[in-house]
Design an enzyme around this catalytic site. Sequence first.
Site, PDB file in Angstrom:
ATOM      1  N   GLY A  39     -70.465  22.112 -23.359  1.00  0.00           N
ATOM      2  CA  GLY A  39     -69.347  21.394 -22.767  1.00  0.00           C
ATOM      3  C   GLY A  39     -69.728  20.870 -21.397  1.00  0.00           C
ATOM      4  N   GLY A  44     -68.066  22.554 -17.252  1.00  0.00           N
ATOM      5  CA  GLY A  44     -69.440  22.509 -17.744  1.00  0.00           C
ATOM      6  C   GLY A  44     -70.373  21.706 -16.870  1.00  0.00           C
ATOM      7  NE  ARG A 329     -47.861  20.653 -15.556  1.00  0.00           N
ATOM      8  CZ  ARG A 329     -49.139  20.342 -15.573  1.00  0.00           C
ATOM      9  NH1 ARG A 329     -49.945  20.960 -16.423  1.00  0.00           N
ATOM     10  NH2 ARG A 329     -49.634  19.420 -14.771  1.00  0.00           N
ATOM     11  CG  HIS A 400     -50.772  19.260 -20.980  1.00  0.00           C
ATOM     12  ND1 HIS A 400     -51.577  18.134 -21.033  1.00  0.00           N
ATOM     13  CD2 HIS A 400     -50.891  19.735 -19.708  1.00  0.00           C
ATOM     14  CE1 HIS A 400     -52.149  17.939 -19.850  1.00  0.00           C
ATOM     15  NE2 HIS A 400     -51.766  18.905 -19.042  1.00  0.00           N
ATOM     16  NE  ARG A 434     -53.093  23.809 -16.610  1.00  0.00           N
ATOM     17  CZ  ARG A 434     -52.835  22.588 -16.109  1.00  0.00           C
ATOM     18  NH1 ARG A 434     -52.822  22.396 -14.796  1.00  0.00           N
ATOM     19  NH2 ARG A 434     -52.579  21.577 -16.911  1.00  0.00           N
ATOM     20  CG  LEU A 440     -58.071  18.805 -12.309  1.00  0.00           C
ATOM     21  CD1 LEU A 440     -57.866  17.522 -11.504  1.00  0.00           C
ATOM     22  CD2 LEU A 440     -58.940  18.526 -13.520  1.00  0.00           C
TER      23      LEU A 440
END
Length: 636
Positions: A39, A44, A329, A400, A434, A440
Site C-alpha cells: 500500500g 504506506g 459524524r 466512509h 473517527r 490523515l
Amino acid sequence: MLDGKCPSGPLAEKWDKRCREMKLVNPANKRKYTIIVVGTGLAGASTAATLGELGYNVEAFCYQDSPRRGHSIAAQGGINAAKNYPGDGDSISRLFYDTIKGGDFRAREANVYRLAMVSNTIIDQCVAQGVPFARDYAGYLENRSFGGAQVSRTFYARGQTGQQLLLGAYAALSRQVKAGTVRLHPRTEMLDLVVVDGEAKGITVRDLVTGAMSSYAGDAVCLCTGGYANVFYLSTNAMGSNVTATYRAYKKGAFFANPCYTQIHPTCIPVSGDHQSKLTLMSESLRNDGRVWVPKEKGNRRAPHEIPESERDYFLERKYPSYGNLAPRDIASRAAKEVCDEGRGVGPGGRGVYLDFAEAIGRLGEEKIRERYGNLFDMYEKITAENAYKEPMRIYPAPHYTMGGLWVDYDLQSTIPGLFVLGEANFSDHGANRLGASALMQGLADGYFIIPYTIANYLARTQPGKVSRDHAEFRKSREEVDALTKKLLSLKGNRTVNEFHRELGKIMWEYVGMARSEEGLKEALKLIPELRAEFWENVKVPGNGAELNQQLEKACRVADFLEFGELMARDALHRNESCGGHFRVEYQMPDGEARRDDENFCYVAAWEFRGVDKEPELHKEPLVFENVPLAVRSYK
C-alpha cells in the site's frame, strides 16, 4: 486477554520512555534488512520513504498504476494538529481528550495521546515538503473547525488536503526510489501473507497486467492497505478499495479487531439510482459554514427557497446546541436518518437533508465561500447539475471510514511477529468513531514518526535475510493462491461478480449499517453464508489468469468480502451496547442517543480465524482509562 504492551508511567512520558527502551539498528546494518510495504497511500508512502531514507531496503507494492492514485487523495477537509495557532485554547491534552471522547471511549489511551503528541511534527514535516496549506492574509497557516471539537485545529488545502499531502509523501518516496533504497511495484496486488516459523517473512502477489504470480521475501512486512467500507458496495471509497490484504493476514493468524466499527459519513451526495457503483463525499468542512435542515412538516415538497425560516428544522443546532452543525459524524448521521425516517427528508425518495450556505454567503460574501470550498462546489455541480451557491446541497449519510482493522500493540505490531499494520488498516487510534481530519493525522504519524522506531526494535532481534523465497512456505503460498485463481476461473455460472457484490452490499446496509438489531444481525448471518455458497456455484469470471483481468481481480476481493461481512455481523451481534458508529437499536437512551455498557464491553474485541465455516475465537484487550474518566458522551 491481549496485552497492548503500553509502557508504564505518566501518559505524557510513555512514548519517550518507549523510545528509550527500544533496541536500535545501526546505519551499516540497516542496509542488510529488507522491509516489504504493501500500500502506498499516506501511511504506506510515508513508511516506505522514511524507512528508505534511514537506509533499509524497501519493496513497496500498490495495485494502482502510481502511488499518486492511492485513496488518500480522496480526503478533502484537512488534517488535525494541536499547534493552537488561532489561540483558542487548543493543546495536546485537548486533542487527546476530543479524540478519546469522539471514539466513545473505545480507544487505547496511550496510542491516542501519542498521536496527539506527534501531530504538531506532522505539520512541520509537510510544510517542509512544500504542501500548500491554506494561509491567512499575514502568511500564517490557516485553521478551520471540524466535527467533535470546539477549537479550530484543522490544517487544510482547500478541499484537496489528502491529495496535497499524498503528493508530498510521493515526492519523498520518489526521492528514495531514485536513490535506490526503495523498489516500487505498481499494478501488483498482495494475495497472501507468508508466515515462516510464526513470523511474517513475505507476501505472494499477482502482477495485474501479466497475471504472473510471484513471492517476495523480507525481514518484516508493513500493511498500509486502508479500510473495508466497500463491503457495503456503495461507499465513498475508491472502487478498488478492498479488505483482501488484511483479511488474508487474518486467515494466517493476525487477529481482526472491532470489525463492526464502521463510520457512516453524514455529508455525502445521496444515491440517485441502481446504476451507481460508488458514492461521493462532500467534505465535513462544509459544515463550518453550511447549515443542515429539513422541513418541520412531513411531506413538504416545496422548493427550499419557498420554505420560510419558521417552517425549517435546523435539527443539529436544535439537538446539539454546543456543537451545532459540527456534531461528530456518527451522531450527525443518525440524526439525519432519524428525520428522513420521520418522512421529512428531501429530494427523490425523501433520502436527503439540506446543507444550506445562504446565511454564510450573506454574511461573508460568495467570493469568500468560493475561496474556502470552490472545488467542492464545482464537484457537486458536476455530479448533480445543481448550483449550491444558489440553492442548498442535498446530502445523506454513506459508508466512509472503518475504525476496525487488524489488532496491533503499542508498537503497531500485529499478533504475528514481524507483521506491522499502519493507518486505516489497523484498529488502534479512533475507537468506535473517527473524528474528521484525524485519518490523515494517523496515517502520517504511523508512517513518518512511529514505525521507524518500532520496526527497528523488532529487526534488532532478528537475523537479516534469514528466509528466502525458495523456502517451502513461499512455494505453498503460491500454490494456494494459484489454486484459488484457477477455481474462480473454472466457474461458469450465470451471475456476474458485480451482482454478488451489490447483493452483499444490500444485506450489509440493511442489517449491519447505520442501525443494527439482534434480529437483523441474525438474519445477516443467515443470508451471507447462503450468498457465499451461491457465489462459489454460480459466479461467472470471464477471461483467464495470464492477462489483465479486472473481473478476476474483483472476484478475489468479493470472495473475501463475502467471508468478512459475516465476521462484521458476528462482531456487531456480540457487542450488546451502542457506541460510536456501532448503534444497536435495543441499546439506546430515552432520547435516542447511544447507550454504552462500560461494565461488560469496555474492551477491544479481537477475533482469531478458525475456518471459513467455523466461529472465530474472541480475544479481549481490556481498555483502562486512567487519565480520562468514563462518561456519557454528550455534545449537547
